[in-house]
Design an enzyme around this catalytic site. Structure first.
Site, short mmCIF file in Angstrom:
data_model
loop_
_atom_site.label_atom_id
_atom_site.label_comp_id
_atom_site.label_asym_id
_atom_site.label_seq_id
_atom_site.Cartn_x
_atom_site.Cartn_y
_atom_site.Cartn_z
N GLY A 43 157.02 29.61 1.81
CA GLY A 43 156.89 28.92 3.06
C GLY A 43 155.14 28.98 3.37
O GLY A 43 154.39 29.56 2.67
N ASN A 44 154.99 28.60 4.48
CA ASN A 44 153.45 28.64 4.94
C ASN A 44 153.50 28.82 6.29
O ASN A 44 154.57 28.58 7.00
CB ASN A 44 152.61 27.34 4.44
CG ASN A 44 153.04 25.99 5.16
OD1 ASN A 44 153.23 25.74 6.43
ND2 ASN A 44 153.76 25.25 4.27
N HIS A 45 152.25 29.03 7.00
CA HIS A 45 152.24 29.44 8.50
C HIS A 45 152.16 28.26 9.53
O HIS A 45 151.59 28.48 10.46
CB HIS A 45 150.95 30.28 8.64
CG HIS A 45 151.17 31.80 8.06
ND1 HIS A 45 152.02 32.54 8.53
CD2 HIS A 45 150.61 32.38 7.07
CE1 HIS A 45 152.09 33.89 7.92
NE2 HIS A 45 151.12 33.76 6.92
N SER A 46 152.40 27.00 8.89
CA SER A 46 151.92 26.11 9.96
C SER A 46 152.93 26.35 11.03
O SER A 46 154.22 26.27 11.01
CB SER A 46 152.47 24.47 9.27
OG SER A 46 152.27 23.43 10.00
#
Ligand code: CTP
Ligand code: CA
Length: 237
Positions: A33-36
């Site tokens: 995943g990512n930190h958005s």
């Protein structure tokens, strides 16, 4: 009330926004995943709704975005799910804004059962490329699968590097994606590579380049929507 100061210039305009990050599963309990946070996409949704638009947000993983009044929220997890929802819903939108942080790659296989640590040490994770949703929407418009008047907006977070500054990368990405507007944010230590003091630009396919001085995501949203409004054919709003 600040809302009273907003123009009511998007009445009847259907706005579709993707927000947040995608999650690409490895097994039933793990993902890439990512930190958005989804904050920019939700700020846009709120601002567009306040200006009278009928707004749908297709949201991946987000920090608690609050509960924007009068906005329809559709939840997705993976880039492929996001692609399906956006492609399906774009046909009924006047404006499509890709504010989501889409994973470029996903694991090639998803294990049915939890992957065990075992005693062999870690196995490499093989990845494959996700669909480019923004590019796909532009292609769909070119092919007549969605109306030619549909306004398509992309986002890019860029740092400068040895091949060019933030603005150079933004211009190249706008050309590659073929969207009508690209919101370019300068991130990280990118400013060290260039001389720009601004934190971003709004680049249009027509060649207009507007600097976006640092401000809140709410302020940024109203600047973006001002520009979008000019691209929506009269009679839509
Ligand atoms: N985007 C998309 N589908 C993808 C990747 C990105 O629709 N698979 C959209 C993003 O939502 C954003 C725009 O494309 O609006 C630019 O994303 P970005 O990651 O900056 O572009 P990429 O083409 O993936 O280029 P990069 O190599 O810089 O990551
Ligand atoms: Ca990317």
């Amino acid at each position: 009330d600040r809302a009273d100061a907003l123009p009511y210039d998007l009445a009847g305009v259907r706005v579709l926004i993707s927000a947040g990050g995608t999650r690409e599963p490895l097994d039933p309990v793990r993902y890439l995943g990512n930190h958005s946070s989804g904050k920019q996409g939700f700020a846009l949704a709120r601002a567009a709704a306040q200006r009278g638009a009928s707004v749908t947000v297709v949201a991946g993983s987000t920090a608690d975005p609050g509960d924007p009044a009068g906005v329809q929220i559709v939840r997705i997890s993976t880039a492929q799910e996001l692609s399906e929802e956006m492609t399906k819903r774009a046909a009924d939108a006047d404006v499509v804004i890709m504010a989501a942080a889409v994973a470029d790659f996903r694991p090639i296989a998803v294990a049915d059962a939890k992957i065990k640590k075992g005693d062999q040490g870690p196995a490499p994770i093989e990845l494959t490329t996700n669909p480019d949703i923004l590019r796909g929407l532009v292609d769909a418009r070119d092919d007549g699968r969605i109306p030619s008047e549909t306004v398509i907006v992309g986002f890019a977070a860029e740092t400068g590097d040895e091949t060019g500054g933030v603005l150079d990368h933004g211009r190249a990405k706008l050309a590659r994606k073929g969207c009508d507007l690209l919101v370019v944010n300068a991130v990280g230590d990118g400013k060290a590579f260039g001389t720009e003091d601004n934190t971003g630009w709004l680049l249009s396919a027509k060649g207009d380049e507007t600097a976006l001085p640092f401000g809140s995501k709410t302020l940024m949203s109203s600047r973006i929507l001002d520009e979008v409004r000019q691209l929506v054919p009269d009679g839509r709003g």
